[in-house]
Design an enzyme around this catalytic site. Structure first.
Site, PDB file in Angstrom:
ATOM      1  N   GLN A   1      -7.044  -4.485  10.090  1.00  0.00           N
ATOM      2  CA  GLN A   1      -5.946  -4.011  10.932  1.00  0.00           C
ATOM      3  C   GLN A   1      -6.347  -2.780  11.757  1.00  0.00           C
ATOM      4  OE1 GLN A   1      -1.842  -4.304   9.269  1.00  0.00           O
ATOM      5  NE2 GLN A   1      -2.866  -4.776   7.333  1.00  0.00           N
TER       6      GLN A   1
ATOM      7  N   ARG B   1       2.746 -10.254  10.669  1.00  0.00           N
ATOM      8  CA  ARG B   1       4.075  -9.616  10.732  1.00  0.00           C
ATOM      9  C   ARG B   1       5.144 -10.612  10.263  1.00  0.00           C
ATOM     10  NH1 ARG B   1       2.594  -5.530   9.657  1.00  0.00           N
ATOM     11  NH2 ARG B   1       0.610  -6.602   9.519  1.00  0.00           N
TER      12      ARG B   1
ATOM     13  N   LYS C   1       0.814  -1.220   0.000  1.00  0.00           N
ATOM     14  CA  LYS C   1       0.000   0.000   0.000  1.00  0.00           C
ATOM     15  C   LYS C   1       0.848   1.271   0.000  1.00  0.00           C
ATOM     16  CE  LYS C   1      -0.625   0.493   4.998  1.00  0.00           C
ATOM     17  NZ  LYS C   1       0.149   1.725   5.120  1.00  0.00           N
ATOM     18  N   THR C   2       1.994   1.237   0.690  1.00  0.00           N
ATOM     19  CA  THR C   2       2.854   2.425   0.722  1.00  0.00           C
ATOM     20  C   THR C   2       3.362   2.751  -0.672  1.00  0.00           C
ATOM     21  OG1 THR C   2       3.546   1.846   2.970  1.00  0.00           O
ATOM     22  CG2 THR C   2       4.882   3.460   1.800  1.00  0.00           C
TER      23      THR C   2
ATOM     24  N   ASP D   1      -3.472   7.821   4.596  1.00  0.00           N
ATOM     25  CA  ASP D   1      -2.960   6.479   4.893  1.00  0.00           C
ATOM     26  C   ASP D   1      -3.620   5.961   6.173  1.00  0.00           C
ATOM     27  OD1 ASP D   1      -1.435   4.200   4.744  1.00  0.00           O
ATOM     28  OD2 ASP D   1       0.392   5.115   5.545  1.00  0.00           O
ATOM     29  N   GLU D   2      -3.712   4.637   6.301  1.00  0.00           N
ATOM     30  CA  GLU D   2      -4.262   3.989   7.512  1.00  0.00           C
ATOM     31  C   GLU D   2      -5.600   4.608   7.927  1.00  0.00           C
ATOM     32  OE1 GLU D   2      -2.825   1.413   8.395  1.00  0.00           O
ATOM     33  OE2 GLU D   2      -0.645   1.547   8.399  1.00  0.00           O
TER      34      GLU D   2
END
Length: 777
Positions: free
Chosen positions: A256, A614, A33-34, A225-226
């Site tokens: 998340q 993770r 996504k980044t 973002d997020e």
């Protein structure tokens, strides 16, 4: 096509190429996504949009720096600098400085941090003559913070009878007055606190339409973002700024969303399509980070949540190993498993320490892991907090214990002479220090001889110093006949530290309570472990000597090759080849405080999803059958999240606990069946009859009578042959100390001892009837 676009897959490229209109990118874990956000900004700029017209909002400065760095490599550094990119708070603070005069603030207003706010609130409580035990300044600060993030201004508070009544019921009827005074004092001082940066931006955009129009025209393209982590205040600002052009792109993952405890509202992302017309939805479902087993195991868990957006995360990566589940008897054994497994994996695969991460639900869990890693000489770093033994509450209790052993330890004395507060101020401490230096004596010695020294203090202060000396001396007397745990528990209670933390109802206070509990658990475990060491007593001096090395690895040597240790909340956005998720037990994870509603439980499940994703190559889930809670061994049961993973993705390294059982009986229940004694009376054997002719029931009864504890052989190492297998040079493995070699054997029977040198260089003399040893050759 631009060169950088070729680096994207089809799913990633689609949202990058859509320049106009509202869009939502639902980005699964590890899906890039980044990169999408970064390249989208670069692409918009390549279409002639001025960098000054683009606003990108992130949640961390680290993310903003990384994105800006990537964009600079594509469009050039000078253009990248013109972007309005940063955290919500930093960007809005910049806007507020430009427009501060409209709200009556100077452009160079001060920003108060949490401690500044707490100090001011504490001063207001004192000035108003309020009971500080009722109006706890940290609780008041926390409540004011929640008011502001919910856009409850002072005026809104006094217009809301339900809030006023709630505070009256909580015996805080002056809450509104404190809130009013706090806001007035901040304004008078030309200061905003952290929460004001959002509240005042909302005020600015609401009260001044011309300002809103100005920034709507400036920020024609907005990226967030997020988005799943935004709170109500942040949501309203973004909604207002984007309302005119509606060129807004939000990126997030509902799976998340793990910050509800600090105000994040998952409904912001769930309802996004209702807020804008003709929203284009894109899904990034290919995970580039993890193996198939990890991705599909995580999917099998998160699908149990009812509140979620549709997406199917997949990966083209290798299958990889299954999720490995390990059951330990205690939390200490859990720590030893993690340390041993990291050590063996490092040796077998020639890996550096930085490939490993240990994740836990609460900070207090780090103690057992830290102890085990130190025993194995594995360097580690605690992220988001101090090493367990460096935390203030732990150092405070350890200072008491150090003073018990050595009353000349002035650093320990000065630290706790007025903690918890007992009316011994800094002026008194300064006087004691001067006199002690003059007479070349310790401060404690001066305090013991106050009747012979003119310290120029009043009788009340003298009495408080005498009480402190008496308390420390009483601890010293108790230390003569008590083990480290008994004394430490007594000190924690009698010093007032436990009572202080129990009264503090804030999240920080609860965390400190948990940490003190964990310290006592560690001391209890240490004392029990010392039983098998021949010349050990489990005394306080032995424990303090054992943890003296605890701080050695905490010093920053500039070496980043260490095992990472952190809470799962802090791990969000990070990735590691090997991840150990410890404490997978009911009431710990999911937390006992987060199972009151379905929404709370679903947030805990999302937190587990974050933890599992993770891992790149291998994930371990560990749990203990029992944990120490305030020195008492409490049964635990495996977390429901382990059961929620489909069996085909799981490998149990130890036999799983049977459903519904926490304890496996060692005796056959049939032996306790009722005995019909009448049969024995009717079938008395004739005198002289051989035993083989006895009634079988009587034979069974005779065996029952033998079921008595063997007092002569205390419980310990029941392998009576272990001593026979040992000789000088025998290689052994101990559950706590690791591998070693027998140097010497001595004694007979129950007193048989072995002197063993372990891998870390330590030489221990162990009682073989207690020692948990395995022979390796």
């Amino acid at each position: 096509m631009e060169k950088y676009l070729a680096e994207l897959n089809d799913a990633q490229r689609a949202p990058v190429l859509q320049v106009e209109g509202p869009l939502m990118v639902i980005a699964g874990a590890g899906s890039g996504k980044t990169r999408v956000l970064t390249y989208r900004i670069a692409y918009i700029m390549s279409k002639g949009v001025d960098a000054f017209n683009i606003l990108a909002l992130t949640f961390t400065n680290k993310a903003a720096r990384e994105m800006k760095g990537r964009i600079a490599s594509i469009v050039g550094n000078s253009e990248a600098k013109n972007l309005w990119m940063g955290t919500f708070h930093s960007v809005f603070a910049k806007i507020l400085r430009f427009e501060a005069d409209k709200l009556g603030y100077p452009s160079n207003f001060t920003i108060y941090d949490t401690q500044d706010s707490q100090r001011l609130i504490n001063a207001i409580i004192k000035e108003k003559g309020l009971d500080k035990d009722v109006y706890k300044y940290k609780q008041i600060q926390s409540r004011i913070s929640s008011f502001k993030n919910s856009l409850i201004t002072v005026r809104a508070y006094f217009n809301n009878p339900e809030l006023i009544e709630a505070d009256a019921m909580a015996k805080r009827p002056r809450m509104g007055d404190i809130y009013q005074e706090y806001c007035d004092r901040c304004f008078k001082a030309g200061a905003m606190d952290f929460d004001d940066l959002l509240l005042k931006t909302n005020e600015l955009l609401t009260r001044f339409p011309e300002v809103l129009q100005k920034y709507q025209n400036r920020f024609r393209y907005i990226l967030v973002d997020e988005y799943q982590d935004t709170n109500h205040s942040q949501y309203l600002i973004v909604r207002a700024l984007s309302d005119k052009f509606q060129n807004i792109c939000v990126v997030g993952d509902d799976a998340q969303s793990i910050y509800a405890f600090r105000g994040a509202n998952i409904n912001n992302i769930m309802n996004y399509q209702k807020d804008y017309d003709n929203v284009q939805v894109y899904r990034l479902e290919q995970n580039y980070r993890s193996t198939k087993n990890i991705v599909e195991a995580a999917n099998s868990v998160i699908e149990k949540n009812k509140t979620r957006l549709d997406k199917v995360v997949w990966t083209a990566n290798d299958d990889g190993g299954k999720i490995k589940v390990h059951r330990s008897l205690t939390d200490a054994e859990e720590g030893r498993f993690v340390a041993s497994n990291i050590f063996e994996t490092e040796m077998n695969l020639q890996l550096g320490h930085g490939n490993f991460a240990v994740l836990y639900r609460t900070n207090s869990q780090s103690r057992a892991i830290e102890d085990a890693l130190r025993k194995r000489d594995i360097p580690y770093r605690i992220y988001g907090g101090l090493s367990f033994y460096q935390r203030k509450e732990i150092k405070d209790i350890l200072s008491y214990l150090r003073l018990v052993l050595n009353p000349k330890d002035e650093e320990a004395l000065v630290r706790i002479i007025n903690f918890p507060a007992r009316g011994i101020g800094q002026t008194t401490v300064d006087k004691l220090t001067v006199v002690a230096n003059h007479y070349k004596r310790s401060i404690f010695e001066v305090m013991e001889n106050l009747d012979r020294i003119d310290l120029k203090i009043n009788s009340g202060t003298r009495r408080k110093l005498d009480d402190f000396v008496t308390m420390i001396k009483s601890f010293q007397i108790m230390n003569e006949n008590s083990d480290a745990f008994t004394l430490s528990e007594h000190v924690a209670k009698k010093s007032g530290i436990l009572q202080l933390f129990k009264k503090d109802g804030t999240p920080e206070g609860i965390a400190r309570m948990e940490n003190v509990e964990e310290l006592l658990n560690g001391i209890k475990d240490f004392v029990e472990g010392q039983q098998e060491v021949a010349d050990a007593t489990g005394a306080l001096s032995e424990f303090l000597e054992d943890i003296a090395l605890a701080t050695d690895l905490d010093k920053d040597t500039g070496d980043d090759d260490r095992v990472a240790m952190m809470t799962i909340h802090l791990a969000k956005g990070l990735e590691f080849p090997y991840v150990y998720i410890v404490g997978m037990e009911e009431d710990l994870f999911p937390s006992a405080m987060s199972m009151n509603t379905r929404s709370e439980l679903e947030e805990e499940r999302r937190l587990f999803y974050v933890a599992l994703t993770r891992a790149e190559k291998q994930a371990y889930l560990t749990f203990a059958e029992s944990r120490y809670r305030w020195g008492k061994l409490v049964d635990s049961e495996p977390s429901r999240f382990i059961e929620e993973i489909e069996d085909k993705y799981v490998e149990h390294l130890t036999p799983p606990m049977r459903s519904g059982y926490r304890y496996k009986p060692m005796l056959d229940a049939d032996i306790f069946g009722e005995v019909d004694k009448s049969k024995f009376r009717q079938n008395k054997p004739v005198a002289g009859t051989p035993p083989s002719h006895h009634n079988p029931s009587e034979e069974k009864l005779r065996k029952l009578r033998k079921l008595k504890p063997d007092i002569a052989n205390p419980v310990g190492n029941n392998d009576t042959n272990i001593a026979d297998e040992l000789g000088v040079g025998t290689k052994v493995e101990h559950t706590r100390f690791g591998r070693g070699e027998v140097l010497k054997l001595e004694g007979v029977g129950n007193d048989r001892k072995a002197e063993i040198r372990f891998q870390n260089g330590e030489v221990k003399k162990l009682l073989l009837r207690f020692a948990k040893l395995d022979v390796l050759n």
